[in-house]
Enzyme design. Structure first.
Site, PDB file in Angstrom:
ATOM      1  N   LYS A  49      43.671  44.596  39.839  1.00 49.28           N
ATOM      2  CA  LYS A  49      43.755  44.864  38.389  1.00 49.28           C
ATOM      3  C   LYS A  49      42.360  44.982  37.775  1.00 49.28           C
ATOM      4  O   LYS A  49      42.073  45.926  37.031  1.00 49.28           O
ATOM      5  CB  LYS A  49      44.508  43.726  37.686  1.00 49.28           C
ATOM      6  CG  LYS A  49      44.380  43.764  36.163  1.00 49.28           C
ATOM      7  CD  LYS A  49      45.050  42.604  35.467  1.00 49.28           C
ATOM      8  CE  LYS A  49      44.248  41.346  35.349  1.00 49.28           C
ATOM      9  NZ  LYS A  49      43.358  41.194  34.179  1.00 49.28           N
ATOM     10  N   ASN A  50      41.493  44.015  38.103  1.00 49.31           N
ATOM     11  CA  ASN A  50      40.203  43.969  37.413  1.00 49.31           C
ATOM     12  C   ASN A  50      39.231  45.040  37.888  1.00 49.31           C
ATOM     13  O   ASN A  50      38.156  45.197  37.311  1.00 49.31           O
ATOM     14  CB  ASN A  50      39.606  42.563  37.515  1.00 49.31           C
ATOM     15  CG  ASN A  50      40.394  41.597  36.645  1.00 49.31           C
ATOM     16  OD1 ASN A  50      41.196  42.022  35.803  1.00 49.31           O
ATOM     17  ND2 ASN A  50      40.198  40.304  36.854  1.00 49.31           N
ATOM     18  N   ARG A 120      41.738  42.200  26.387  1.00 47.76           N
ATOM     19  CA  ARG A 120      40.281  42.078  26.216  1.00 47.76           C
ATOM     20  C   ARG A 120      39.493  43.076  27.044  1.00 47.76           C
ATOM     21  O   ARG A 120      38.396  43.478  26.670  1.00 47.76           O
ATOM     22  CB  ARG A 120      39.831  40.682  26.641  1.00 47.76           C
ATOM     23  CG  ARG A 120      40.216  39.573  25.725  1.00 47.76           C
ATOM     24  CD  ARG A 120      39.555  38.311  26.220  1.00 47.76           C
ATOM     25  NE  ARG A 120      38.128  38.535  26.396  1.00 47.76           N
ATOM     26  CZ  ARG A 120      37.233  38.458  25.418  1.00 47.76           C
ATOM     27  NH1 ARG A 120      37.599  38.111  24.221  1.00 47.76           N
ATOM     28  NH2 ARG A 120      35.964  38.694  25.664  1.00 47.76           N
ATOM     29  N   ASP A 144      40.677  33.936  22.987  1.00 50.33           N
ATOM     30  CA  ASP A 144      42.003  33.869  23.609  1.00 50.33           C
ATOM     31  C   ASP A 144      42.242  32.476  24.156  1.00 50.33           C
ATOM     32  O   ASP A 144      41.545  31.538  23.780  1.00 50.33           O
ATOM     33  CB  ASP A 144      42.174  34.957  24.673  1.00 50.33           C
ATOM     34  CG  ASP A 144      41.292  34.712  25.885  1.00 50.33           C
ATOM     35  OD1 ASP A 144      40.611  33.668  25.927  1.00 50.33           O
ATOM     36  OD2 ASP A 144      41.291  35.556  26.782  1.00 50.33           O
ATOM     37  N   ASP A 332      39.795  32.503  38.271  1.00 48.61           N
ATOM     38  CA  ASP A 332      41.168  33.019  38.249  1.00 48.61           C
ATOM     39  C   ASP A 332      42.074  32.336  39.284  1.00 48.61           C
ATOM     40  O   ASP A 332      43.292  32.411  39.179  1.00 48.61           O
ATOM     41  CB  ASP A 332      41.165  34.538  38.485  1.00 48.61           C
ATOM     42  CG  ASP A 332      40.509  35.274  37.335  1.00 48.61           C
ATOM     43  OD1 ASP A 332      40.670  34.829  36.190  1.00 48.61           O
ATOM     44  OD2 ASP A 332      39.820  36.268  37.587  1.00 48.61           O
TER      45      ASP A 332
END
Ligand code: EPU
Length: 446
Positions: A49-50, A120, A144, A332
């Site tokens: 994803k990142n 973000r 957040d 994470d």
């Protein structure tokens, strides 16, 4: 297949919804988890994803047709493509995990609050939009669940490249009719700031040097993507990145690296439920420190052809864990590690060094009977033989996944609500766990 080129195929966050998964992002339902047999089998790890989000942002650097492969079907990808659509691009899934992006000659470099506040990572369009258009207006992302999360380093680094930055009315207004290479020293190896500077610097006149750059594998992937486009980015993956900017850029076809955080989710699932699994496509070299730590906890991992193997022969043992920028143990993974320690033998200690406030989800694990005390940046976790299934709520993407895997070690039924957080970053978590034999399914939110 969506040969029509309809951007909504991505933008609506539509997911293939086998086994009762939600049909869209609007009414996601809850995830029910019950303990069962040890896990067994194999599954495919998707693209990171990142990485994918930044690669999508980087497509704005050149007009034409880009192809991205191994793209996860997650809501954050849908949000990023909505953002691209708002600039004038078109993006669509041409196959299950293949996204095409058509970038026009002229873009509207404005990122709205509505989209940036949803995700973000939207801030990563700032660098490439400046590079392409010489100006950009991007809403401030705000804080957040991890704390304030400022973007001061992004902005001061871009100023070193000759960007004129003004922050007013909740927006960053940045202008640089002509970007100039410069020397940037980051106070902290920020992933997002490193990426924004890299994407701006490829269009700057002359050389940019980033010192104390982030070293995450996703940075090296972005550099590989930019280099394939024709840029000259050297040293990505080390603390010093040099970019020789100003050359022509062209669209490319690229497959991002596998998702190391998704990989960690399934390692944690095996650690908690026991069993033996193979994670095809996983890249163990990206998770070395984590695997060393998991080894200390008695979760065995090894590299196999085309992926990674993991086995938990018995209950895990507690360990001391410290999160750090790469190559350290990623923040994470932290909620997953706390979930594992909640069920391990002994007392574990977790120190969170990256985000000021990343233990908010701990209250949910307490509802499941975990014994955790949070003191500032540390969590002291006394392992229990079993947790107790309970209704809980995901507070963010990774905490949500951690609650699901914690449920594998909880007597009775765990119902995880707030699953829109999980769908933002985890592609078919329920289906993939089911394929390993876990007793997990979607139920109405109730
Ligand atoms: N920071 C600042 N000022 C800045 C930038 C960062 O003070 O200008 C601080 C942050 O507040 C934080 C630390 O520096 O305390 C690290 O932040 P970083 O910029 O490295 O993180 P990020 O780019 O915002 C990415 C990932 C996160 C991951 C972190 C750390 C994406 C989209 N997000 O965030 O992933 O936790 O790096 O590795 O790439 C997730 O995927 O769920 C996620 C949160």
């Amino acid at each position: 297949m969506d040969p029509t080129g309809d951007t909504t195929a991505v933008a609506a966050g539509r997911q293939d919804t086998a086994r009762g998964a939600p049909k869209g992002a609007a009414v996601p339902g809850a995830i029910r988890v019950r303990p069962g047999e040890p896990l067994a089998g194999e599954l495919e790890i998707g693209g990171a994803k990142n990485s994918v989000l930044k690669l999508l942002a980087a497509t704005t650097l050149a007009p034409g047709r880009f192809t991205l492969r191994r793209v996860p079907r997650i809501a954050d990808v849908a949000t990023m493509t909505e953002l691209l659509a708002s600039f004038g691009c078109r993006a669509w899934f041409s196959d299950r995990h293949v996204v095409q992006v058509e970038v026009p000659e002229r873009l509207t470099p404005h990122a709205s609050y509505e989209l940036v506040s949803r995700m973000r990572a939207s801030i990563s369009v700032l660098g490439p939009l400046l590079a392409r258009c010489g100006e950009a207006t991007v809403a401030l992302p705000g804080g957040d669940d991890f704390g304030a999360r400022p973007i001061d380093m992004h902005l001061s680094a871009l100023e070193r490249l000759g960007v004129d930055v003004e922050v007013s009315h909740g927006y960053v207004q940045a202008r640089a009719p002509r970007l100039k290479g410069g020397e940037v020293t980051l106070q902290w190896p920020s992933v997002g700031a490193t990426e924004n500077v890299m994407m701006a610097a490829v269009a700057a006149d002359g050389r940019t040097v980033i010192e104390n750059a982030a070293r995450e594998p996703e940075i090296a992937d972005l550099a590989a993507f930019l280099n394939r486009m024709g840029a000259e980015v050297l040293g990505a993956g080390s603390p010093t990145i040099t970019i020789n900017g100003g050359g022509p850029l062209a669209p490319v076809d690229h497959a991002p690296i596998p998702d190391r955080i998704e990989t960690a989710v399934f390692l944690a699932a095996v650690g908690i439920a026991g069993g033996e699994v193979t994670l095809r496509g996983a890249q163990p070299g990206h998770l070395r420190m984590l695997c060393d730590k998991l080894g200390e906890m008695d979760l065995r991992t090894s590299t196999v052809k085309g992926g990674m193997w993991a086995m938990a022969p018995h209950r895990l043992r507690a360990a001391e864990i410290v999160t750090l920028p790469y190559p350290g143990i990623a923040t994470d993974y932290q909620p997953l590690l706390v979930a594992m320690l909640s069920l391990a033998e002994g007392v574990g200690l977790v120190t969170e060094n990256v985000f000021a406030n990343r233990f908010r989800y701990v209250g949910e694990l307490l509802r499941m009977g975990a014994d955790i005390r949070v003191e500032g940046r540390c969590a002291i976790v006394r392992g229990r033989e079993r947790l107790s299934g309970a209704p809980v709520r995901a507070t963010d993407i990774r905490a949500g996944a951690a609650l699901v895997v914690a449920g594998l070690g909880a007597a009775g039924e765990t119902i995880v609500r707030g699953t829109h957080h999980i769908s933002r970053g985890h592609d078919d978590l329920v289906g993939k766990l089911q394929s390993l034999g876990a007793d997990v399914d979607w139920v109405p939110e109730g």
